[in-house]
Design an enzyme around this catalytic site. Structure first.
Site, PDB file in Angstrom:
ATOM      1  N   ASP A   1      -3.742 -23.432   6.295  1.00  0.00           N
ATOM      2  CA  ASP A   1      -4.323 -23.566   7.629  1.00  0.00           C
ATOM      3  C   ASP A   1      -5.576 -24.421   7.439  1.00  0.00           C
ATOM      4  O   ASP A   1      -6.583 -23.934   6.920  1.00  0.00           O
ATOM      5  CB  ASP A   1      -4.669 -22.194   8.205  1.00  0.00           C
TER       6      ASP A   1
ATOM      7  N   GLU B   1      -0.342 -26.626   8.592  1.00  0.00           N
ATOM      8  CA  GLU B   1      -0.403 -26.739  10.049  1.00  0.00           C
ATOM      9  C   GLU B   1      -1.020 -28.076  10.421  1.00  0.00           C
ATOM     10  O   GLU B   1      -2.072 -28.447   9.898  1.00  0.00           O
ATOM     11  CB  GLU B   1      -1.234 -25.606  10.649  1.00  0.00           C
TER      12      GLU B   1
ATOM     13  N   ASP C   1      -8.570 -16.992   8.577  1.00  0.00           N
ATOM     14  CA  ASP C   1      -7.689 -18.148   8.448  1.00  0.00           C
ATOM     15  C   ASP C   1      -6.570 -17.937   7.427  1.00  0.00           C
ATOM     16  O   ASP C   1      -5.569 -18.642   7.462  1.00  0.00           O
ATOM     17  CB  ASP C   1      -8.504 -19.395   8.109  1.00  0.00           C
TER      18      ASP C   1
END
Length: 164
Positions: free
Chosen positions: A11, A72, A144
């Protein structure tokens, strides 16, 4: 580590990068090996923070020797000032993955990897709840690293809508 694929889930960010390491066992069950966050010092300039991120990612790659990666790809509205630096961080992640292990990461939109968990609009708390149940985890931190676990899981399970 075994010769099975070892997935790195990321992430991305500049201040905080979530990461996870997943693989499958001999029965094909997904196993979460480890997860955490990389945090850069806010007092440093952007280039210094990117260098710090690079160093920490290299250490992570050396420790776990991933063979695949899912990252991502952030989506930003026009008003988000942080877009440029987050995309620079994605560039560093791509660079380290390729340079250290010749991995070309699968880039996933947030809604696609979340949909793989059951709800493309799930909140971070909901993602944490799903992953806690999936991996039988207690006290999973809602940070995260939670998203990184979901991203890595989606990549490992075959979500390959690469948007590069």
């Amino acid at each position: 580590m075994n010769t099975e694929d070892i997935w790195l889930g990321i992430d991305p960010g500049l201040a905080t990068v979530g990461w996870s390491i997943l693989t499958t066992d001999s029965n094909g069950m997904v196993c979460l090996i480890d997860y955490g966050t990389i945090e850069t010092k806010k007092t440093l300039s952007t280039p210094e923070r990117l260098a710090e991120l690079e160093e920490d990612l290299v250490t992570l790659m050396e420790e776990f020797e991933p063979t695949k990666a899912a990252v991502e790809m952030p989506f930003f509205s026009r008003q988000i000032k942080a877009a440029g630096v987050v995309l620079q961080a994605v560039g560093i992640i791509n660079l380290v993955c390729y340079r250290e292990a010749e991995i070309i990461p699968v880039l996933l939109h947030q809604s696609s990897w979340k949909a793989h968990l059951g709800d493309g609009r799930a909140s971070k708390d909901e993602v944490a709840e799903i992953l806690s149940a999936l991996f039988d985890l207690e006290n999973l931190p809602v940070d995260d690293s939670v998203d990184a676990i979901g991203i890595g899981y989606a990549g490992l399970c075959g979500l390959t809508n690469n948007i590069s």
